[in-house]
Design a protein around this motif. Structure first.
Motif, PDB file in Angstrom:
ATOM      1  N   TYR A  13       0.833  -1.213   0.000  1.00 52.62           N
ATOM      2  CA  TYR A  13       0.000   0.000   0.000  1.00 52.62           C
ATOM      3  C   TYR A  13       0.863   1.256   0.000  1.00 52.62           C
ATOM      4  CZ  TYR A  13      -3.735  -3.244   1.391  1.00 52.62           C
ATOM      5  OH  TYR A  13      -4.627  -4.274   1.442  1.00 52.62           O
ATOM      6  N   PRO A  14       0.465   2.265  -0.793  1.00 57.06           N
ATOM      7  CA  PRO A  14       1.276   3.495  -0.867  1.00 57.06           C
ATOM      8  C   PRO A  14       1.402   4.192   0.486  1.00 57.06           C
ATOM      9  CG  PRO A  14      -0.399   3.445  -2.604  1.00 57.06           C
ATOM     10  CD  PRO A  14      -0.703   2.304  -1.698  1.00 57.06           C
ATOM     11  N   LEU A  71      -0.748   7.276   1.741  1.00 60.88           N
ATOM     12  CA  LEU A  71      -2.181   7.208   2.036  1.00 60.88           C
ATOM     13  C   LEU A  71      -2.500   7.078   3.515  1.00 60.88           C
ATOM     14  CD1 LEU A  71      -3.484   5.163  -1.029  1.00 60.88           C
ATOM     15  CD2 LEU A  71      -3.470   7.634  -0.662  1.00 60.88           C
ATOM     16  N   ILE A  77      -6.292   2.307   5.369  1.00 55.24           N
ATOM     17  CA  ILE A  77      -6.470   3.336   4.341  1.00 55.24           C
ATOM     18  C   ILE A  77      -7.951   3.411   3.977  1.00 55.24           C
ATOM     19  CG2 ILE A  77      -5.995   3.852   1.903  1.00 55.24           C
ATOM     20  CD1 ILE A  77      -3.317   2.214   2.366  1.00 55.24           C
ATOM     21  N   THR A  78      -8.579   2.237   3.923  1.00 55.53           N
ATOM     22  CA  THR A  78      -9.967   2.147   3.463  1.00 55.53           C
ATOM     23  C   THR A  78     -10.957   2.772   4.447  1.00 55.53           C
ATOM     24  OG1 THR A  78     -10.022  -0.109   4.357  1.00 55.53           O
ATOM     25  CG2 THR A  78      -9.602   0.132   2.009  1.00 55.53           C
ATOM     26  N   GLU A 130     -18.336   7.261  -7.978  1.00 61.15           N
ATOM     27  CA  GLU A 130     -18.541   6.564  -9.249  1.00 61.15           C
ATOM     28  C   GLU A 130     -18.915   5.100  -9.096  1.00 61.15           C
ATOM     29  OE1 GLU A 130     -15.310   7.055 -11.953  1.00 61.15           O
ATOM     30  OE2 GLU A 130     -15.167   9.198 -11.553  1.00 61.15           O
ATOM     31  N   LEU A 131     -18.893   4.600  -7.860  1.00 58.56           N
ATOM     32  CA  LEU A 131     -19.066   3.156  -7.688  1.00 58.56           C
ATOM     33  C   LEU A 131     -20.473   2.816  -7.192  1.00 58.56           C
ATOM     34  CD1 LEU A 131     -15.599   2.474  -6.055  1.00 58.56           C
ATOM     35  CD2 LEU A 131     -16.352   1.686  -8.308  1.00 58.56           C
ATOM     36  N   TRP A 140     -18.558  -3.349  -2.916  1.00 58.59           N
ATOM     37  CA  TRP A 140     -17.574  -3.974  -2.025  1.00 58.59           C
ATOM     38  C   TRP A 140     -17.933  -5.415  -1.665  1.00 58.59           C
ATOM     39  CZ3 TRP A 140     -13.932  -0.883  -2.993  1.00 58.59           C
ATOM     40  CH2 TRP A 140     -14.132   0.498  -3.035  1.00 58.59           C
ATOM     41  N   ILE A 155     -14.456  -8.759  -5.861  1.00 56.79           N
ATOM     42  CA  ILE A 155     -13.695  -7.742  -5.149  1.00 56.79           C
ATOM     43  C   ILE A 155     -13.383  -8.146  -3.712  1.00 56.79           C
ATOM     44  CG2 ILE A 155     -13.725  -5.326  -4.377  1.00 56.79           C
ATOM     45  CD1 ILE A 155     -15.203  -4.713  -6.972  1.00 56.79           C
ATOM     46  N   HIS A 211      -7.717  -1.459  -9.536  1.00 52.70           N
ATOM     47  CA  HIS A 211      -6.523  -0.741 -10.010  1.00 52.70           C
ATOM     48  C   HIS A 211      -5.532  -1.806 -10.485  1.00 52.70           C
ATOM     49  CE1 HIS A 211      -7.919   3.094  -8.386  1.00 52.70           C
ATOM     50  NE2 HIS A 211      -8.278   2.459  -7.290  1.00 52.70           N
ATOM     51  N   GLU A 246      -6.463   6.539 -14.129  1.00 46.83           N
ATOM     52  CA  GLU A 246      -7.752   6.136 -14.681  1.00 46.83           C
ATOM     53  C   GLU A 246      -7.611   5.100 -15.783  1.00 46.83           C
ATOM     54  OE1 GLU A 246     -11.380   8.921 -15.455  1.00 46.83           O
ATOM     55  OE2 GLU A 246      -9.748  10.088 -14.552  1.00 46.83           O
TER      56      GLU A 246
HETATM   57  C1  HEC Z   1     -14.120  -1.466  -6.618  1.00 44.94           C
HETATM   58  C2  HEC Z   1     -12.969  -0.932  -7.322  1.00 44.94           C
HETATM   59  C3  HEC Z   1     -11.897  -0.215  -6.515  1.00 44.94           C
HETATM   60  C4  HEC Z   1     -11.153  -0.701  -5.459  1.00 44.94           C
HETATM   61  C5  HEC Z   1     -11.200  -2.084  -4.829  1.00 44.94           C
HETATM   62  C6  HEC Z   1     -10.249   0.375  -5.074  1.00 44.94           C
HETATM   63  N1  HEC Z   1     -10.439   1.455  -5.873  1.00 44.94           N
HETATM   64 FE1  HEC Z   1      -9.371   3.193  -5.850  1.00 44.94          FE
HETATM   65  N2  HEC Z   1     -10.606   3.998  -7.234  1.00 44.94           N
HETATM   66  C7  HEC Z   1     -11.683   3.351  -7.829  1.00 44.94           C
HETATM   67  C8  HEC Z   1     -12.456   4.322  -8.591  1.00 44.94           C
HETATM   68  C9  HEC Z   1     -13.716   4.042  -9.408  1.00 44.94           C
HETATM   69  C10 HEC Z   1     -11.801   5.563  -8.427  1.00 44.94           C
HETATM   70  C11 HEC Z   1     -12.209   6.920  -8.983  1.00 44.94           C
HETATM   71  C12 HEC Z   1     -11.515   7.158 -10.275  1.00 44.94           C
HETATM   72  C13 HEC Z   1     -11.663   8.567 -10.707  1.00 44.94           C
HETATM   73  O1  HEC Z   1     -12.386   9.348 -10.087  1.00 44.94           O
HETATM   74  O2  HEC Z   1     -10.999   8.898 -11.670  1.00 44.94           O
HETATM   75  C14 HEC Z   1     -10.631   5.320  -7.583  1.00 44.94           C
HETATM   76  C15 HEC Z   1      -9.695   6.287  -7.245  1.00 44.94           C
HETATM   77  C16 HEC Z   1      -8.528   6.037  -6.540  1.00 44.94           C
HETATM   78  C17 HEC Z   1      -7.409   6.952  -6.393  1.00 44.94           C
HETATM   79  C18 HEC Z   1      -7.324   8.343  -7.011  1.00 44.94           C
HETATM   80  C19 HEC Z   1      -6.656   8.221  -8.365  1.00 44.94           C
HETATM   81  C20 HEC Z   1      -6.364   9.553  -8.979  1.00 44.94           C
HETATM   82  O3  HEC Z   1      -5.470   9.603  -9.819  1.00 44.94           O
HETATM   83  O4  HEC Z   1      -7.040  10.546  -8.650  1.00 44.94           O
HETATM   84  C21 HEC Z   1      -6.474   6.326  -5.629  1.00 44.94           C
HETATM   85  C22 HEC Z   1      -5.105   6.874  -5.229  1.00 44.94           C
HETATM   86  C23 HEC Z   1      -7.008   5.033  -5.278  1.00 44.94           C
HETATM   87  N3  HEC Z   1      -8.251   4.878  -5.858  1.00 44.94           N
HETATM   88  C24 HEC Z   1      -6.367   4.134  -4.474  1.00 44.94           C
HETATM   89  C25 HEC Z   1      -6.939   2.939  -4.044  1.00 44.94           C
HETATM   90  C26 HEC Z   1      -6.341   2.085  -3.037  1.00 44.94           C
HETATM   91  C27 HEC Z   1      -5.031   2.341  -2.331  1.00 44.94           C
HETATM   92  C28 HEC Z   1      -7.187   1.013  -2.893  1.00 44.94           C
HETATM   93  C29 HEC Z   1      -7.068  -0.139  -1.934  1.00 44.94           C
HETATM   94  C30 HEC Z   1      -6.785   0.184  -0.524  1.00 44.94           C
HETATM   95  C31 HEC Z   1      -8.289   1.193  -3.833  1.00 44.94           C
HETATM   96  N4  HEC Z   1      -8.110   2.384  -4.483  1.00 44.94           N
HETATM   97  C32 HEC Z   1      -9.328   0.286  -4.043  1.00 44.94           C
HETATM   98  C33 HEC Z   1     -11.980   2.010  -7.713  1.00 44.94           C
HETATM   99  C34 HEC Z   1     -11.461   1.151  -6.760  1.00 44.94           C
END
Ligand code: HEC
Ligand code: HEC
Length: 164
Positions: free
Chosen positions: A55-56, A59, A113-114, A126-127, A132, A137, A147, A157
């Motif tokens: 994980y980054p 965050l 983080i979550t 958007e989801l 979840w 997933i 991702h 994206e």
């Molecule tokens: C169910 C699918 C899903 C999961 C699982 C998920 N994400 Fe995302 N994530 C998304 C979506 C959809 C977006 C919104 C994209 C946008 O607005 O462009 C997003 C956006 C992000 C962004 C912002 C990206 C940007 O360039 O602005 C980050 C960073 C990110 N997620 C990190 C995480 C991390 C870390 C986890 C796990 C702890 C995670 N995500 C789990 C779907 C998911």
């Protein structure tokens, strides 16, 4: 051939606009929607990616990383302990690259983080609501379910795919 002075204006003007856009983007980098920087630290990359992606660090705040690294023997129901030297080395790296202290709640360091406001906000728009609990997933912590290049710290994206 030299251009008449007035024909250079559009060039000058677009230079100014680009500079302004660049400054706005740099500002964005400091706030909660910061782009994820790809990082390299061999021990972190290896030891913290055997059960999930690494994980980054940005965050979570340093207080959270300290709490997580202190409790590795009881890490979300598993034993993720490391030898003391490696643990200290990884913690130093996490602290040095941690995000703002804003990513905690009620003074308690968040371990997920979550559960940060940033995450919930970024992932609510958007989801679909049932996302979840989908078998594809399983957990919001399963970042790479969506991702697809998270292993390379790429959360952009164009690498995002929402599974059915
Ligand atoms: C169910 C699918 C899903 C999961 C699982 C998920 N994400 Fe995302 N994530 C998304 C979506 C959809 C977006 C919104 C994209 C946008 O607005 O462009 C997003 C956006 C992000 C962004 C912002 C990206 C940007 O360039 O602005 C980050 C960073 C990110 N997620 C990190 C995480 C991390 C870390 C986890 C796990 C702890 C995670 N995500 C789990 C779907 C998911
Ligand atoms: C032995 C397996 C294992 C190892 C090794 C491991 N973890 Fe975990 N980690 C887990 C499990 C299991 C979860 C809970 C995942 C879930 O809720 O879906 C978790 C969750 C996390 C979370 C919270 C994710 C969220 O919900 O936002 C963080 C942060 C985390 N781990 C950091 C680390 C760090 C840092 C390391 C390396 C020092 C590490 N982990 C190594 C098993 C492991």
């Amino acid at each position: 051939m030299s251009l008449p002075y007035w024909s250079r204006w559009p060039v000058l003007l677009s230079g100014v606009l680009l500079a302004t856009a660049g400054a706005a983007f740099a500002d964005d980098d400091d706030d909660d929607n910061a782009r994820i920087r790809p990082l390299n630290h061999a021990a972190w990359r290896q030891e913290c990616s055997t059960c999930h992606i690494a994980y980054p660090p940005q965050l979570l705040p340093a207080v959270s990383w300290r709490a997580i690294m202190k409790g590795l023997d009881q890490h979300f129901g598993t034993d993720a302990s490391l030898d003391p030297q490696q643990q200290a080395d990884i913690l130093r790296f996490l602290e040095a690259n941690a995000g703002g202290e804003g990513r905690s709640r009620r003074g308690e360091p968040l371990l997920r983080i979550t559960e940060t406001r940033w995450f919930v906000h970024e992932h609510s728009e958007e989801l679909p609501k049932d996302i979840w609990s989908r078998p594809s997933i399983k957990s919001a912590a399963n970042c790479n379910a969506c991702h697809t290049a998270a292993e390379r710290d790429d959360y952009s994206e164009h690498t995002l795919r929402i599974p059915k």
